[in-house]
Design a protein around this motif. Structure first.
Motif, mmCIF file in Angstrom:
data_model
loop_
_atom_site.group_PDB
_atom_site.id
_atom_site.type_symbol
_atom_site.label_atom_id
_atom_site.label_comp_id
_atom_site.label_asym_id
_atom_site.label_seq_id
_atom_site.Cartn_x
_atom_site.Cartn_y
_atom_site.Cartn_z
ATOM 1 N N GLY A 98 0.800 -1.226 0.000
ATOM 2 C CA GLY A 98 0.000 0.000 0.000
ATOM 3 C C GLY A 98 0.830 1.272 0.000
ATOM 4 N N ASP A 99 2.154 1.117 0.107
ATOM 5 C CA ASP A 99 3.033 2.281 0.259
ATOM 6 C C ASP A 99 3.966 2.407 -0.952
ATOM 7 O OD1 ASP A 99 4.769 4.259 1.334
ATOM 8 O OD2 ASP A 99 4.358 3.531 3.354
ATOM 9 N N LEU A 100 3.998 3.620 -1.537
ATOM 10 C CA LEU A 100 4.793 3.813 -2.756
ATOM 11 C C LEU A 100 6.067 4.620 -2.504
ATOM 12 C CD1 LEU A 100 1.800 4.802 -5.115
ATOM 13 C CD2 LEU A 100 2.718 2.515 -4.661
ATOM 14 N N HIS A 101 6.297 5.046 -1.268
ATOM 15 C CA HIS A 101 7.490 5.857 -0.968
ATOM 16 C C HIS A 101 8.741 4.978 -1.059
ATOM 17 C CE1 HIS A 101 4.197 8.097 0.955
ATOM 18 N NE2 HIS A 101 4.920 9.176 0.731
ATOM 19 N N ASP A 102 9.733 5.450 -1.823
ATOM 20 C CA ASP A 102 10.932 4.594 -1.924
ATOM 21 C C ASP A 102 12.260 5.341 -1.809
ATOM 22 O OD1 ASP A 102 11.077 5.843 -4.371
ATOM 23 O OD2 ASP A 102 11.133 3.997 -5.556
ATOM 24 N N ILE A 103 12.210 6.634 -1.538
ATOM 25 C CA ILE A 103 13.479 7.384 -1.487
ATOM 26 C C ILE A 103 14.321 6.900 -0.290
ATOM 27 C CG2 ILE A 103 14.519 9.693 -1.253
ATOM 28 C CD1 ILE A 103 11.893 10.751 -2.654
ATOM 29 N N GLY A 104 13.695 6.819 0.866
ATOM 30 C CA GLY A 104 14.402 6.363 2.067
ATOM 31 C C GLY A 104 14.844 4.912 1.932
ATOM 32 N N LYS A 105 13.940 4.077 1.403
ATOM 33 C CA LYS A 105 14.290 2.656 1.193
ATOM 34 C C LYS A 105 15.534 2.541 0.301
ATOM 35 C CE LYS A 105 12.161 0.437 -2.141
ATOM 36 N NZ LYS A 105 13.197 0.207 -3.160
ATOM 37 N N ASN A 106 15.548 3.324 -0.783
ATOM 38 C CA ASN A 106 16.684 3.233 -1.704
ATOM 39 C C ASN A 106 17.987 3.668 -1.032
ATOM 40 O OD1 ASN A 106 14.888 2.372 -3.607
ATOM 41 N ND2 ASN A 106 14.747 4.304 -4.699
ATOM 42 N N LEU A 107 17.894 4.681 -0.175
ATOM 43 C CA LEU A 107 19.098 5.109 0.561
ATOM 44 C C LEU A 107 19.573 3.989 1.482
ATOM 45 C CD1 LEU A 107 18.236 8.781 1.562
ATOM 46 C CD2 LEU A 107 20.010 8.054 -0.005
ATOM 47 N N VAL A 108 18.614 3.356 2.146
ATOM 48 C CA VAL A 108 18.956 2.241 3.039
ATOM 49 C C VAL A 108 19.656 1.138 2.222
ATOM 50 C CG1 VAL A 108 17.970 0.384 4.462
ATOM 51 C CG2 VAL A 108 17.176 2.734 4.758
ATOM 52 N N GLY A 109 19.107 0.833 1.045
ATOM 53 C CA GLY A 109 19.702 -0.197 0.179
ATOM 54 C C GLY A 109 21.126 0.162 -0.222
ATOM 55 N N MET A 110 21.314 1.431 -0.579
ATOM 56 C CA MET A 110 22.658 1.866 -0.998
ATOM 57 C C MET A 110 23.656 1.742 0.149
ATOM 58 S SD MET A 110 21.709 5.327 -2.978
ATOM 59 C CE MET A 110 20.553 5.296 -4.328
ATOM 60 N N MET A 111 23.224 2.160 1.339
ATOM 61 C CA MET A 111 24.144 2.102 2.476
ATOM 62 C C MET A 111 24.425 0.649 2.873
ATOM 63 S SD MET A 111 25.169 5.126 3.145
ATOM 64 C CE MET A 111 26.066 4.729 4.624
ATOM 65 N N LEU A 112 23.414 -0.209 2.786
ATOM 66 C CA LEU A 112 23.642 -1.618 3.129
ATOM 67 C C LEU A 112 24.622 -2.246 2.135
ATOM 68 C CD1 LEU A 112 20.037 -2.825 4.094
ATOM 69 C CD2 LEU A 112 22.000 -2.700 5.632
ATOM 70 N N THR A 113 24.443 -1.933 0.840
ATOM 71 C CA THR A 113 25.381 -2.449 -0.170
ATOM 72 C C THR A 113 26.776 -1.934 0.134
ATOM 73 O OG1 THR A 113 23.612 -2.390 -1.803
ATOM 74 C CG2 THR A 113 25.844 -2.607 -2.670
ATOM 75 N N GLY A 114 26.844 -0.631 0.437
ATOM 76 C CA GLY A 114 28.135 -0.028 0.790
ATOM 77 C C GLY A 114 28.729 -0.652 2.038
ATOM 78 N N GLY A 115 27.872 -1.186 2.903
ATOM 79 C CA GLY A 115 28.333 -1.809 4.149
ATOM 80 C C GLY A 115 28.695 -3.277 3.987
ATOM 81 N N GLY A 116 28.642 -3.787 2.758
ATOM 82 C CA GLY A 116 29.092 -5.156 2.504
ATOM 83 C C GLY A 116 27.990 -6.194 2.416
ATOM 84 N N PHE A 117 26.720 -5.762 2.418
ATOM 85 C CA PHE A 117 25.606 -6.706 2.305
ATOM 86 C C PHE A 117 25.193 -6.883 0.849
ATOM 87 C CE2 PHE A 117 25.353 -5.312 6.658
ATOM 88 C CZ PHE A 117 24.905 -6.429 7.344
ATOM 89 N N LYS A 118 24.635 -8.056 0.531
ATOM 90 C CA LYS A 118 23.963 -8.239 -0.752
ATOM 91 C C LYS A 118 22.511 -7.806 -0.523
ATOM 92 C CE LYS A 118 22.213 -11.670 -3.969
ATOM 93 N NZ LYS A 118 21.943 -13.082 -4.205
ATOM 94 N N VAL A 119 22.035 -6.848 -1.307
ATOM 95 C CA VAL A 119 20.678 -6.347 -1.118
ATOM 96 C C VAL A 119 19.798 -6.788 -2.280
ATOM 97 C CG1 VAL A 119 19.241 -4.276 -0.922
ATOM 98 C CG2 VAL A 119 21.471 -4.356 0.207
ATOM 99 N N VAL A 120 18.702 -7.464 -1.942
ATOM 100 C CA VAL A 120 17.718 -7.828 -2.966
ATOM 101 C C VAL A 120 16.528 -6.897 -2.748
ATOM 102 C CG1 VAL A 120 16.232 -9.660 -3.861
ATOM 103 C CG2 VAL A 120 18.504 -10.215 -2.955
ATOM 104 N N ASP A 121 16.398 -5.926 -3.655
ATOM 105 C CA ASP A 121 15.348 -4.911 -3.509
ATOM 106 C C ASP A 121 14.092 -5.424 -4.210
ATOM 107 O OD1 ASP A 121 13.663 -2.691 -3.653
ATOM 108 O OD2 ASP A 121 15.356 -1.298 -3.785
ATOM 109 N N VAL A 122 13.043 -5.669 -3.414
ATOM 110 C CA VAL A 122 11.807 -6.215 -3.996
ATOM 111 C C VAL A 122 10.801 -5.112 -4.328
ATOM 112 C CG1 VAL A 122 11.966 -8.578 -3.187
ATOM 113 C CG2 VAL A 122 11.068 -6.863 -1.637
ATOM 114 N N GLY A 123 11.226 -3.852 -4.186
ATOM 115 C CA GLY A 123 10.425 -2.742 -4.688
ATOM 116 C C GLY A 123 9.466 -2.127 -3.686
#
Ligand code: B12
Length: 210
Positions: A98-123
């Protein structure tokens, strides 16, 4: 001779071309891929995270640094695979149903990737079943959910319950502007963080790699 300190500095400046060039040079110079990743790229992203948390830098600067990091990872990936370097863990990340906001989620994904995690973004607008399926398929260590609306937050409870009902052992981590630690406690989520840098610290804590 490329040094990882300059690589870190170029990443913090978001100078993608220089980051790629220094990564290539470091590989040619025989710097181990793990050193390039940890002491050059991840340490640079950690500084970005700290500055973002302290409001020294703002939203646009994180994607710029993340783009530079992605460029370097493209160069580094074959060498990392050859050296057998694995990501810390896999995180399935999405914005709740029900939620379409993704700016914060995308930042979280970028930082997690930068932190050495594999991120699977399901949108965005992700149903509980889709979170469950993705966590199973990816053997995720962490299921991370973002909500920006008070009306969509309750769907996080459904995901926590659905994962348990399906016997999926992934830890749950939640965040987004209306989400709080007390809400995480209330719904039985394993972790909460207020921002993208905090998400990396929390994810490391959840997999006991802090
Ligand atoms: C941009 C925006 C939109 C854009 C979204 C574009 C996009 N691609 O994301 C659009 C225009 C589409 C939009 C639509 C709507 N929006 Co809006 N939107 C915003 C706005 C202005 C900014 C959100 C944002 O991106 N912030 C910047 C990011 C960086 O911050 P963040 O998302 O909080 O993320 C950080 C942390 O929360 C955390 N975090 C985020 N996710 C996660 C996940 C995990 C696991 C962790 C650990 C941490 C974490 O880390 C991030 C980085 O530090 C906010 C107001 C605001 N100031 O928050 C309203 C706001 C969220 N929207 C609101 C509303 C009401 C709506 C609409 C219902 C409006 C309407 N009537 O149509 C629709 C809903 C659409 C839908 N179904 O989702 C309200 C929500 C009120 C509420 N409490 O429920 C807000 C608060 C505005 C307001 N004051 O009324 N919106």
């Amino acid at each position: 001779m490329a040094d990882v300190q300059s690589l870190s500095e170029a990443l913090i400046k978001g100078d993608r071309n220089k980051v790629i060039q220094l990564t290539q040079q470091a590989l040619v110079d025989g710097v181990p891929p793990g050193t390039i990743l940890n002491d050059g790229l991840i340490s640079g992203m950690n500084i970005i995270g700290k500055r973002f948390k302290a409001n020294d830098i703002y939203v646009p600067e994180v994607p710029i640094a993340a783009r530079a990091m992605h460029g370097a990872l493209g160069v580094l990936k074959p060498a990392m695979e050859k050296a057998g370097i694995q990501p810390l863990a896999t995180v399935v990340l999405g914005t709740i149903k029900g939620d379409l906001h993704d700016i914060g989620k995308n930042l979280v994904g970028m930082m997690l990737t930068g932190g050495g995690f594999k991120v699977v973004d399901v949108g965005i607008d992700v149903s509980p079943q889709k979170f469950v399926d993705a966590c199973k398929k990816e053997n995720a260590a962490i299921c991370a959910m973002s909500a920006l609306l008070t009306t969509t937050m309750p769907h996080m409870t459904e995901v926590v319950k659905a994962l348990r009902a399906a016997g999926v052992n992934a830890k749950t981590m939640i965040g987004g502007a209306p989400v709080t630690q007390s809400y995480a406690d209330e719904i039985g989520a394993d972790g909460y963080a207020a921002d993208a840098a905090g998400a990396v610290d929390k994810a490391r804590e959840l997999i006991n790699a802090a």
